[in-house]
Enzyme design. Structure first.
Site, PDB file in Angstrom:
ATOM      1  N   LYS A  52       7.401  -2.148  14.563  1.00  0.00           N
ATOM      2  CA  LYS A  52       7.216  -1.223  13.444  1.00  0.00           C
ATOM      3  C   LYS A  52       7.415   0.221  13.903  1.00  0.00           C
ATOM      4  CE  LYS A  52       4.397  -4.525  10.986  1.00  0.00           C
ATOM      5  NZ  LYS A  52       3.083  -5.091  10.650  1.00  0.00           N
ATOM      6  N   GLN A  96      -2.969  -3.713  11.451  1.00  0.00           N
ATOM      7  CA  GLN A  96      -2.358  -4.988  11.822  1.00  0.00           C
ATOM      8  C   GLN A  96      -3.396  -6.116  11.769  1.00  0.00           C
ATOM      9  OE1 GLN A  96       1.052  -5.249  12.533  1.00  0.00           O
ATOM     10  NE2 GLN A  96       0.614  -7.427  12.392  1.00  0.00           N
ATOM     11  N   ASP A 119       1.330  -1.841   2.876  1.00  0.00           N
ATOM     12  CA  ASP A 119       1.395  -3.314   2.934  1.00  0.00           C
ATOM     13  C   ASP A 119       1.165  -3.920   1.543  1.00  0.00           C
ATOM     14  OD1 ASP A 119       2.001  -4.228   5.471  1.00  0.00           O
ATOM     15  OD2 ASP A 119      -0.050  -4.018   6.219  1.00  0.00           O
TER      16      ASP A 119
END
Ligand code: NAD
Length: 285
Positions: A52, A96, A119
């Site tokens: 990322k 994460q 997200d």
């Protein structure tokens, strides 16, 4: 012989578009910024976070990594999220997953500002997706839709079957297909007659998490098969939820693993972060 939809190719195109738009934003004094939080030292999470960060650098975003020790408390993590929610240079925040067991994942997701939730896991964003009025789509299902669009496949009126009902993939995936007028069936571990249901699919999405789970006898001749799974086979080789060798000759389109849905997820994260930066600077189109 199926046509292979290359996630490598499509994701490169998405990232190139994001990069170009990022340059235009920079000319107006805005540099998109993504904060990535990782707690503990899970090796898979480390790989995802590195990828990322690399993608951010490639498209011209600023990225900040917050690597916290495994014993970080809930309060410390929520404190950091609060700071990032208020940090102007940061447009997107992602934590994460999975988190170490003592941390409350739901509370962490809820703490991220819905405006910075790139997200799209926050309940407010999930609700917006449900009613079809959203800014951010969850990256993996959005990546699958991008592949479908790239291949020129019309979802309207098609029998769509999604195997898997997770909050991250299966459920939002089914909603996105429904938004495009697919007739959607969601299958899961308690589904009866899975083989029959899957064999009726014009568009089959596998998000099960089991190596080579989808066999040729579960696939209709000419179906479009999209494989979200990331697994290891008996030889430790990366493979999807679909038995590619068996299914490919029957499908009209298929995504490979690796090089299919996987690279799309990060590309869509870049797209969401760009959108967050535009929204937060009053530039949304
Ligand atoms: P999950 O474990 O949360 O969900 C799996 C789903 O499969 C569940 O809803 C379960 O009911 C269903 N299932 C399990 N066994 C079944 C069976 N025998 N028959 C029918 N349904 C069954 O997993 P997830 O987070 O949704 O991920 C699914 C897969 O996608 C995993 O392999 C994961 O690694 C992969 N994944 C890939 C990406 C990507 O970027 N490509 C992103 C997220 C997840």
């Amino acid at each position: 012989m199926a046509k292979v939809i290359s996630g490598k190719e499509v994701s490169a195109k998405v990232r190139a578009d994001v990069k170009e738009e990022c340059e235009r934003l920079k000319e107006k004094g805005v540099t998109p910024g993504l904060a990535v939080i990782i707690v503990g030292d899970d090796p898979a999470s480390r790989v995802y976070v590195n990828n990322k960060k690399k993608a951010c650098a490639e498209v011209g975003f600023v990225s900040e990594e917050y690597a916290l020790p495994a014993e970080t408390t809930q309060e410390e993590l929520l404190d950091l999220i609060d700071k990032l929610n208020n940090k102007k240079e940061i447009n997107g925040i992602l934590c994460q997953l999975p988190l170490p067991k003592h941390l409350d994942e739901k509370a962490v997701i809820n703490a991220i500002s819905p405006y910075k939730d790139v997200d799209a896991f926050h309940p407010s964003n999930v609700g917006k997706i449900m009613i079809g009025d959203y800014h951010f789509l969850p990256c993996t299902p959005a990546g699958v839709m991008e592949l479908i669009h790239f291949a020129g496949i019309d979802v309207s009126g098609k029998n769509c079957v999604v195997i898997g009902r997770s909050n991250i993939v299966g459920k939002p995936m089914s909603m996105l297909l429904l938004h495009e007028n697919g007739t959607v069936t969601v299958c899961h571990s308690k589904t009866k007659n899975l083989k029959e249901i899957c064999s009726s699919a014009d568009i089959l999405v596998a998000a099960v998490g089991r190596a080579k789970f989808v066999k040729a006898d579960m696939v209709k001749e000419g179906a479009v098969v999209l494989d979200v799974g990331i697994n290891r086979d008996e030889n430790g080789k990366l493979c999807g939820d679909v038995d590619y060798a068996e299914v490919e000759p029957k499908a009209s389109y298929i995504t490979p693993v690796p090089g299919g849905v996987g690279p799309m997820t990060i590309a869509m994260l870049m797209k969401n972060t760009l959108k967050a930066a535009k929204l937060q600077n009053g530039m949304d189109d």
